[in-house]
Write a protein that holds these residues in place. Structure first.
Motif, PDB file in Angstrom:
ATOM      1  N   ASP A  19       0.818  -1.209   0.000  1.00  0.00           N
ATOM      2  CA  ASP A  19       0.000   0.000   0.000  1.00  0.00           C
ATOM      3  C   ASP A  19       0.846   1.251   0.000  1.00  0.00           C
ATOM      4  O   ASP A  19       0.496   2.237  -0.633  1.00  0.00           O
ATOM      5  CB  ASP A  19      -0.935  -0.012   1.218  1.00  0.00           C
ATOM      6  CG  ASP A  19      -2.105   0.931   1.047  1.00  0.00           C
ATOM      7  OD1 ASP A  19      -2.374   1.751   1.947  1.00  0.00           O
ATOM      8  OD2 ASP A  19      -2.765   0.860  -0.018  1.00  0.00           O
ATOM      9  N   GLN A  20       1.957   1.221   0.695  1.00  0.00           N
ATOM     10  CA  GLN A  20       2.806   2.408   0.752  1.00  0.00           C
ATOM     11  C   GLN A  20       3.507   2.611  -0.590  1.00  0.00           C
ATOM     12  O   GLN A  20       3.684   3.739  -1.054  1.00  0.00           O
ATOM     13  CB  GLN A  20       3.836   2.278   1.881  1.00  0.00           C
ATOM     14  CG  GLN A  20       3.213   2.387   3.266  1.00  0.00           C
ATOM     15  CD  GLN A  20       2.376   1.183   3.652  1.00  0.00           C
ATOM     16  OE1 GLN A  20       2.646   0.063   3.219  1.00  0.00           O
ATOM     17  NE2 GLN A  20       1.362   1.388   4.465  1.00  0.00           N
ATOM     18  N   LEU A  21       3.901   1.509  -1.229  1.00  0.00           N
ATOM     19  CA  LEU A  21       4.508   1.632  -2.556  1.00  0.00           C
ATOM     20  C   LEU A  21       3.486   2.233  -3.532  1.00  0.00           C
ATOM     21  O   LEU A  21       3.794   3.152  -4.278  1.00  0.00           O
ATOM     22  CB  LEU A  21       4.968   0.257  -3.072  1.00  0.00           C
ATOM     23  CG  LEU A  21       6.215  -0.321  -2.426  1.00  0.00           C
ATOM     24  CD1 LEU A  21       6.385  -1.787  -2.807  1.00  0.00           C
ATOM     25  CD2 LEU A  21       7.467   0.471  -2.810  1.00  0.00           C
ATOM     26  N   SER A  22       2.268   1.690  -3.469  1.00  0.00           N
ATOM     27  CA  SER A  22       1.249   2.141  -4.412  1.00  0.00           C
ATOM     28  C   SER A  22       0.762   3.555  -4.102  1.00  0.00           C
ATOM     29  O   SER A  22       0.771   4.437  -4.961  1.00  0.00           O
ATOM     30  CB  SER A  22       0.069   1.156  -4.386  1.00  0.00           C
ATOM     31  OG  SER A  22      -0.914   1.538  -5.327  1.00  0.00           O
ATOM     32  N   CYS A  30       3.898   5.655  -5.468  1.00  0.00           N
ATOM     33  CA  CYS A  30       3.639   5.648  -6.904  1.00  0.00           C
ATOM     34  C   CYS A  30       2.542   6.585  -7.382  1.00  0.00           C
ATOM     35  O   CYS A  30       2.651   7.164  -8.452  1.00  0.00           O
ATOM     36  CB  CYS A  30       3.398   4.221  -7.390  1.00  0.00           C
ATOM     37  SG  CYS A  30       4.917   3.233  -7.350  1.00  0.00           S
ATOM     38  N   ILE A  31       1.479   6.741  -6.602  1.00  0.00           N
ATOM     39  CA  ILE A  31       0.451   7.711  -7.005  1.00  0.00           C
ATOM     40  C   ILE A  31       1.092   9.090  -7.091  1.00  0.00           C
ATOM     41  O   ILE A  31       0.732   9.907  -7.919  1.00  0.00           O
ATOM     42  CB  ILE A  31      -0.742   7.687  -6.029  1.00  0.00           C
ATOM     43  CG1 ILE A  31      -1.626   6.465  -6.305  1.00  0.00           C
ATOM     44  CG2 ILE A  31      -1.558   8.970  -6.106  1.00  0.00           C
ATOM     45  CD1 ILE A  31      -2.777   6.291  -5.327  1.00  0.00           C
ATOM     46  N   ASN A  32       2.070   9.326  -6.231  1.00  0.00           N
ATOM     47  CA  ASN A  32       2.766  10.603  -6.227  1.00  0.00           C
ATOM     48  C   ASN A  32       3.930  10.650  -7.192  1.00  0.00           C
ATOM     49  O   ASN A  32       4.562  11.703  -7.350  1.00  0.00           O
ATOM     50  CB  ASN A  32       3.241  10.908  -4.802  1.00  0.00           C
ATOM     51  CG  ASN A  32       2.083  11.279  -3.894  1.00  0.00           C
ATOM     52  OD1 ASN A  32       1.575  12.388  -3.948  1.00  0.00           O
ATOM     53  ND2 ASN A  32       1.640  10.347  -3.064  1.00  0.00           N
ATOM     54  N   LYS A  33       4.214   9.523  -7.837  1.00  0.00           N
ATOM     55  CA  LYS A  33       5.349   9.437  -8.768  1.00  0.00           C
ATOM     56  C   LYS A  33       6.602  10.071  -8.194  1.00  0.00           C
ATOM     57  O   LYS A  33       7.322  10.796  -8.885  1.00  0.00           O
ATOM     58  CB  LYS A  33       5.003  10.099 -10.105  1.00  0.00           C
ATOM     59  CG  LYS A  33       4.119   9.215 -10.979  1.00  0.00           C
ATOM     60  CD  LYS A  33       4.057   9.703 -12.422  1.00  0.00           C
ATOM     61  CE  LYS A  33       5.260   9.196 -13.232  1.00  0.00           C
ATOM     62  NZ  LYS A  33       5.150   9.455 -14.677  1.00  0.00           N
ATOM     63  N   ASP A  90       7.838 -11.378  -4.984  1.00  0.00           N
ATOM     64  CA  ASP A  90       7.858  -9.928  -5.150  1.00  0.00           C
ATOM     65  C   ASP A  90       7.574  -9.465  -6.573  1.00  0.00           C
ATOM     66  O   ASP A  90       7.199  -8.320  -6.786  1.00  0.00           O
ATOM     67  CB  ASP A  90       9.182  -9.337  -4.654  1.00  0.00           C
ATOM     68  CG  ASP A  90      10.370  -9.908  -5.402  1.00  0.00           C
ATOM     69  OD1 ASP A  90      10.929 -10.936  -4.945  1.00  0.00           O
ATOM     70  OD2 ASP A  90      10.729  -9.341  -6.448  1.00  0.00           O
ATOM     71  N   ILE A  91       7.753 -10.337  -7.563  1.00  0.00           N
ATOM     72  CA  ILE A  91       7.451  -9.886  -8.928  1.00  0.00           C
ATOM     73  C   ILE A  91       5.944  -9.627  -9.072  1.00  0.00           C
ATOM     74  O   ILE A  91       5.546  -8.537  -9.470  1.00  0.00           O
ATOM     75  CB  ILE A  91       7.978 -10.865 -10.002  1.00  0.00           C
ATOM     76  CG1 ILE A  91       9.513 -10.823 -10.044  1.00  0.00           C
ATOM     77  CG2 ILE A  91       7.400 -10.512 -11.379  1.00  0.00           C
ATOM     78  CD1 ILE A  91      10.149 -11.749 -11.073  1.00  0.00           C
ATOM     79  N   PRO A  92       5.070 -10.572  -8.747  1.00  0.00           N
ATOM     80  CA  PRO A  92       3.637 -10.256  -8.811  1.00  0.00           C
ATOM     81  C   PRO A  92       3.269  -9.062  -7.936  1.00  0.00           C
ATOM     82  O   PRO A  92       2.381  -8.290  -8.262  1.00  0.00           O
ATOM     83  CB  PRO A  92       2.961 -11.525  -8.279  1.00  0.00           C
ATOM     84  CG  PRO A  92       3.960 -12.611  -8.450  1.00  0.00           C
ATOM     85  CD  PRO A  92       5.307 -11.976  -8.393  1.00  0.00           C
ATOM     86  N   LEU A  93       3.947  -8.939  -6.817  1.00  0.00           N
ATOM     87  CA  LEU A  93       3.589  -7.881  -5.879  1.00  0.00           C
ATOM     88  C   LEU A  93       3.949  -6.488  -6.412  1.00  0.00           C
ATOM     89  O   LEU A  93       3.151  -5.565  -6.336  1.00  0.00           O
ATOM     90  CB  LEU A  93       4.288  -8.112  -4.544  1.00  0.00           C
ATOM     91  CG  LEU A  93       3.832  -7.201  -3.409  1.00  0.00           C
ATOM     92  CD1 LEU A  93       2.383  -7.470  -3.037  1.00  0.00           C
ATOM     93  CD2 LEU A  93       4.717  -7.378  -2.183  1.00  0.00           C
ATOM     94  N   LEU A  94       5.146  -6.348  -6.943  1.00  0.00           N
ATOM     95  CA  LEU A  94       5.613  -5.028  -7.342  1.00  0.00           C
ATOM     96  C   LEU A  94       5.368  -4.685  -8.802  1.00  0.00           C
ATOM     97  O   LEU A  94       5.130  -3.524  -9.145  1.00  0.00           O
ATOM     98  CB  LEU A  94       7.125  -4.896  -7.069  1.00  0.00           C
ATOM     99  CG  LEU A  94       7.532  -4.300  -5.724  1.00  0.00           C
ATOM    100  CD1 LEU A  94       6.986  -5.110  -4.567  1.00  0.00           C
ATOM    101  CD2 LEU A  94       9.036  -4.164  -5.626  1.00  0.00           C
TER     102      LEU A  94
END
Lengths: 584, 584
Positions: free
Chosen positions: A361-364, A368-371, A396-400
Motif C-alpha cells: 500500500d505504501q509503494l502504491s 507511486c500515485i505521487n510518482k 515480489d514480482i507479482p507484488l511489485l
C-alpha cells in the motif's frame, strides 16, 4: 542430566527452582554446541533461556498458549516441548525448523517468521477462547526490536481494549538485529532505569496493565512475575530485561554480529566459513558511500536490517545522517523515502524481498500515485534466497510489477545494477525498484551504456530466429545456456533477450519477433502467477506465437533444496531446451 | 466578505483575530452550502475550520509544509490556498478533488487518501530539508482515528528520534468514522481530562514533546499554541480537541452518519437521495446476524469501517461481542482473523478493496502460511467502486490471487455470495476471500448448489463451440451479452463460463475446450497485469488456442467516468463481441 529427561512442560514443573538453574545451564551448553556446529539465531536464544523455563514452569502449555514473535528465539521452547533431540543430537539437528511450527508440536500455534505479528495473533486466540467459552492464558512473547513495527503497535492498541486475559511478555534486550531506532526506545530505557515505575509508560498509554522484571535472566524473579499475572482477567504486559547472547562472552560483547551466526569455533568465536566475497550488499554500501560526500541529499534507508545493504557499523558511522534506520517499520521506510524524494532528496531503501511484502500500500499510495523518484533495492528476491517458508523471496514480482508507475528493473550483473542505481538516483520522473539477481553475484566488467529512462526497451543480446528466450534477472545465464543447447540439439539458433524491465513489455520488439519466430520462452526467478511471463503470454494471446513460461509454481516452500525445486519447475537448461524443442 | 478575497495564506495573515472569526463563519457557511448540494466529507471539515485558519495564520505555507492525513479534512485548507472558487461557486465545485493534490497547488505536497501516512511522509520532507540544508517547518495534521494505524504509530516512533523540526498536530475529535477503538483512546481521554498534564502520555512515550489545546475550535488558543511550537528544533505534538461537525446541529448530534454525506436538505438535515436498496453491505450484516445467536464463535471484524459490512450502530449492538472493530488497523484485523480461526472460531473480515492493500504480508504470512480458515470479504473491488485515485478498487486481483493457499472467489449474484460465505465459514481447510461484484447487486433467487470445496472448478453455463467467454464476477453478465452479440453477428454460439475461482485455473475444463474451441476470452473487473486472464493466457500459451483478455489497463485513474473507462478498455458487449469475431 536434566535436559535429557525433559519431554514436555510437565517435566519442567517437576523440578525444583535450584534444578531449574542447572537445566538453564545445560540448555545453554546445548545451544552453544549446536549453534557452533549448525549455525542459527544465537543471541536471541541464549537470552531467552531463563524466561522460557519460567514460562513453562508457571503456565500450562498447550492449554495456555504461547505465541512467539518472529519466533527466532523459540529454540529453548522447542527444547522443553518434546524436541530436545533436535538440540542434543547432531543427527537430529534438522528435525526442527528455525521458527515455531504447528506441524512439529501442539505447543506451537502458528508458523511465524516476520516480526511484530505475535500480539495480534495472540489477540485472535484470546478472542476465540472467549467466544467459545473456553479458558486458559494466552501469552505473546515479543522482543523490544519488534515493537517498532506497525502491526505490533496496532496489536498493543487492540489488546488495550480486550477485556479478558492476554499476557504480553516484552523481552527487552536493548537490541534489534542492530541497535534499536525510534523514540519509544527512550521510554523503554526510562522504564528500565526506574524499575518500571516511571509514570510515562507506553504500555499503560495503550491501556495495558504493566509489570517490570529487572533481571530477566533470573528464573526466580521471572517465576514470581509470571505467577502474578497468570489468569489475570485483563491484558497485562510483563516487561523483562534480558541480556542478549547471555552466557557466551563474544556474543555479549558484540550483540549485533551474534544475532545470527553460521558455524563457528566455540573457543575463539571465530566463524568457520571463509570471509564472504564481495556481494550485492557490500557493493551497494560502497557505491553509495562513494557518492555520499558530494551528494548530501543521497540517503540510504533500512528498516532494521542495515547489513542487507552492506552498512556495517563502521560504514553506518561514515554515512552519518545519510544513513537512516527507521527500526523494523517497512511501511514507514517507504513513506519516508517518498517524502524525502518529494523534498528533493535521493533516497535509496534497501530491503529483503520477504519484508517488502509489508509495503504494497505504501509503494502504491505513498510513493507511486505521487510518482516520487525514490529507489527501492530488493535483496534476496530469488529461489536462491532464504529458504524458510516465512522468508521466501519468490513473490515480489507479482507484488511489485503490477503497481502502476513503478519501474521494476532486473539487472543480471553487478555492472547493470550499478548503472541502474546510477540512473535511478539521478532522475526525478519515476519511482524505481531494482530486483537483485540470486545466486553468486556476476561481474563481467562491461560498461553499461543502456539508457534506462527509455522504459520497457528490452535488449536483444543474440539475434537468431524461430525461438526467442527472455531471461529475466537471475535466469539470464540460464536462457543463454538453454539457447546453446537448443542450437546443439536442433541447429536452430535462438534469439536471446535480456528484458531488464519486469514491470512493462517491449511491445515493439515483441511484435517484431512475430516475423521470424514461432516460440517465445520466458524465464523468471519467482512464482509465475501474476509474474513477468504471463504478461508476455497475454501479449501474444491472440497471435500464432507459442509462449512457454518458466518459473516457480505458486506454492509455499520450506527448507527446500534449490536444485530439486529448479528441476521440479523445469528450470534447468536441459529441461528448458527440451520443452522448447518440443514446440519446434 | 472576507473569504472572497482570500487568494492565499498572505491574505489570511493580513486579517485581525476578530476578522478571522468572521472568516471562520463564512467558511462554515460555504462548506454547508457546498456539502448540502454536492456532498463530501462533512464532519471532519467543519471541525477543522479554526485549526486550518490558525495554521495558515502562523505558518508560512508552502515554505512551511502541511501534510494532511487522509486529507479528507483539507477543504478549509484548499479554500485558503487559492481554491476558494471551488467552494463558493457551484460551477467550480468539481475543479478540486476531495483530497490533497499537488497538481492543484504548491500548498499540497502529496496525493493522499489512505489513513495513517502523514507522519511518515512528513518525516521524509523533514529529512530532505535537513539533508539539503534548507529551512522551514514541516507539519503533519492527523486525526485521532488515524492513530490506530500501524504506519502512523511507526511514524510517531520514528519522529521521536528525529532531532529536528517536525510538528504533529493531532486533531482529536473523539471519533473515527464511527467510534474509536483501541486502548490508546483511553490515553487521549486522560489527556483531555487533565488538560494534557497527565504524566502517562503516549506521545511523550514515543519521545515527542507535547502541548495540549483544550478548545481546538478557538482560533486564538490555536494561534497561541502554534506560535509556541513554530520553528522548534525537535519534534513536537500539538494535541487539539475539536468538535467533529461543529456548526451544524445534526452533524454535532450524529457524528458517525455525518462523517461523509451525499446531498441533503440544509434545513432539516435529511438526505436528498432515496433510501438505499439492499446491497451487499446490508445483505452481509443481516446474514451474519441471522447466524450469530446460534454460533457464538462466528464473529464479524472491521478495521474502522463498520458500515462497509452493513453493521450500523444498531446492528453492532445486536452482535455484541461477535462484532469486533480493531480501529483503523487492517494488518491486525487479518492477524486477528487468523488467530481466531486457529482458536476454533469463525471470523469474517469485511474490508474495502483499497484498504486490503495494506495487508498483503498478513494475508500471506499470518493467514495463508498457516492455512487458517478465515473469511475475508472484499467490498468495492470494481471499476464501479470508488473513483478517487486513492480509493480505487481495481488492484486486488493481482494482489490476492497470487498468494498460495488463498482461495479467492468471485460471486456474480447475491445468492452465489451467500452460498460462498456459507461454505467458507463452515469449512476448516482454507483461508478464503470473496470479491463482491461491482455495480447494482444482482439477485436471481437461484438456489446455489455448487460445492465450493471442489476448488477451481469453473461452471459452463451455456455450452457452445468455437468461442468460450469466461466472465468473472462483475463481468459475467457482460460475457453473456457479448455471447449473444457474437451469436447474432456470426451464427456461432459461444460457450459461456462462470469461473468463480480467481486464484486457480480449471485445467481439466480448459484442456477440454481445446477440442472444439479456437478462441477463449476472459473478462475481469480489474487491472489485467497480474490478473485472472493472464493465468488463462499462460495456460494456453503453447497451444493453438487464441486468448483475448479483457480488463483494465495498468494505470492510476482519478475521478473517472465509468462508461468512458469501460469503453477505453473495450469492456462493452459490442467491443468484446467485435474483438472476438475478428479472431473467428
Amino acid at each position: 542430566m536434566y535436559l535429557e529427561k525433559i519431554n514436555g512442560p510437565a517435566d519442567v514443573k517437576a523440578l525444583s527452582e535450584g534444578e531449574l538453574e542447572c537445566l538453564a545451564a545445560e540448555m545453554r551448553r546445548a545451544l552453544l554446541a549446536r549453534l557452533s556446529r549448525h549455525g542459527g539465531h544465537f543471541g536471541p536464544n541464549l537470552g531467552m533461556v531463563e524466561a522460557t523455563i519460567a514460562l513453562h514452569y508457571v503456565f500450562d502449555s498447550p492449554r495456555d498458549k504461547l505465541v512467539f514473535d518472529v519466533s527466532h528465539q523459540c529454540y529453548p521452547h522447542k527444547m522443553l516441548t518434546g524436541r530436545k533431540e533436535a538440540y542434543l543430537d547432531p543427527a537430529h539437528y534438522d528435525d526442527v525448523s528455525g521458527y515455531s511450527n504447528p506441524a512439529e508440536s501442539e505447543h506451537d500455534h502458528f508458523t511465524v517468521g516476520h516480526t511484530s505479528t505475535s500480539v495480534s495473533l495472540a489477540c485472535g486466540l484470546a478472542k476465540a477462547r472467549d467466544l467459545r467459552g473456553e479458558h486458559g492464558n494466552v501469552i505473546a512473547v515479543i522482543g523490544d526490536g519488534s515493537l517498532s513495527g506497525g502491526e505490533a503497535l496496532e496489536g498493543l492498541d487492540f489488546a488495550g481494549e480486550l477485556r479478558s486475559n492476554l499476557i504480553i511478555v516484552v523481552n527487552d534486550n536493548e537490541m534489534s538485529i542492530a541497535e534499536n531506532h525510534g523514540g519509544l526506545y527512550g521510554n523503554l530505557k526510562l522504564l528500565r532505569e526506574t524499575e518500571g515505575s516511571a509514570p510515562c509508560n507506553l504500555f499503560r498509554a495503550m491501556g495495558l496493565d504493566y509489570h517490570y522484571v529487572a533481571d530477566g535472566n533470573s528464573i526466580s524473579a521471572l517465576i514470581a512475575a509470571f505467577r502474578q499475572v497468570k489468569d489475570s482477567a485483563s491484558p497485562v504486559v510483563v516487561h523483562i530485561h534480558t541480556e542478549k547472547g547471555k552466557g557466551y562472552a563474544p556474543a555479549e560483547a558484540d550483540r549485533e554480529s551474534w544475532h545470527f551466526s553460521g558455524p563457528f569455533d566455540l573457543e575463539t568465536g571465530r566463524p568457520l566459513y571463509a570471509e564472504e566475497a564481495p556481494d550485492f550488499s557490500s557493493v551497494t554500501a560502497d557505491y553509495l558511500l562513494s557518492r555520499m560526500e558530494k551528494e548530501p541529499s543521497l540517503v540510504a534507508i533500512t528498516s532494521g536490517t542495515p547489513t542487507v545493504l552492506g552498512f556495517t557499523p563502521e560504514k553506518r558511522k561514515r554515512a552519518g545522517r545519510q544513513f537512516v534506520d527507521v527500526g523494523i517499520a517497512e511501511e514507514t521506510a517507504v513513506a519516508l523515502a517518498s517524502g524525502i524524494a518529494a523534498g528533493g532528496g535521493k533516497p535509496v531503501y534497501g530491503v529483503y524481498s520477504s519484508f517488502i511484502q509489508r509495503t504494497y500500500d505504501q509503494l502504491s499510495q505513498d510513493l507511486c500515485i505521487n510518482k516520487n523518484p525514490a529507489t527501492v533495492v530488493v535483496f534476496a528476491g530469488s529461489v536462491y534466497g532464504m529458504n524458510d517458508v516465512t522468508h521466501l523471496g519468490i513473490y515480489d514480482i507479482p507484488l511489485l510489477s503490477n503497481i502502476p508507475e513503478l519501474v521494476y528493473l532486473a539487472p543480471t550483473t553487478k555492472e547493470e545494477y550499478l548503472a541502474m542505481l546510477d540512473w535511478s538516483t539521478g532522475q526525478r520522473e519515476h519511482p524505481v525498484a531494482i530486483r537483485l539477481p540470486g545466486g553468486e553475484m556476476i561481474s563481467d566488467g562491461r560498461t553499461v551504456t543502456k539508457q534506462f529512462g527509455a522504459l520497457n526497451t528490452y535488449e536483444v543480446t543474440a539475434r537468431g530466429s524461430r525461438v526467442a528466450l527472455l531471461g529475466l534477472g537471475t535466469f539470464y545465464p540460464l536462457a543463454q545456456e538453454a539457447a546453446e543447447r537448443v542450437a546443439r540439439q536442433t541447429g536452430v539458433r535462438p534469439t536471446v533477450i535480456n528484458p531488464y524491465y519486469i514491470s512493462g513489455i517491449d511491445a515493439e520488439l515483441l511484435e517484431e519477433l512475430k516475423r521470424d519466430h514461432q516460440v517465445v520462452a520466458t524465464l523468471e526467478d519467482g512464482v509465475l502467477d501474476g509474474g513477468f511471463g504471463e504478461k508476455i503470454a497475454r501479449f501474444y494471446g491472440s497471435s500464432e506465437m507459442k509462449v512457454l513460461n518458466f518459473g516457480l509454481k505458486k506454492e509455499f516452500l520450506d527448507r527446500y533444496d534449490v536444485e530439486e525445486v529448479l528441476r521440479a519447475n523445469h528450470l534447468t537448461a536441459e529441461q528448458v531446451a527440451d520443452d522448447v524443442c518440443a514446440l519446434l
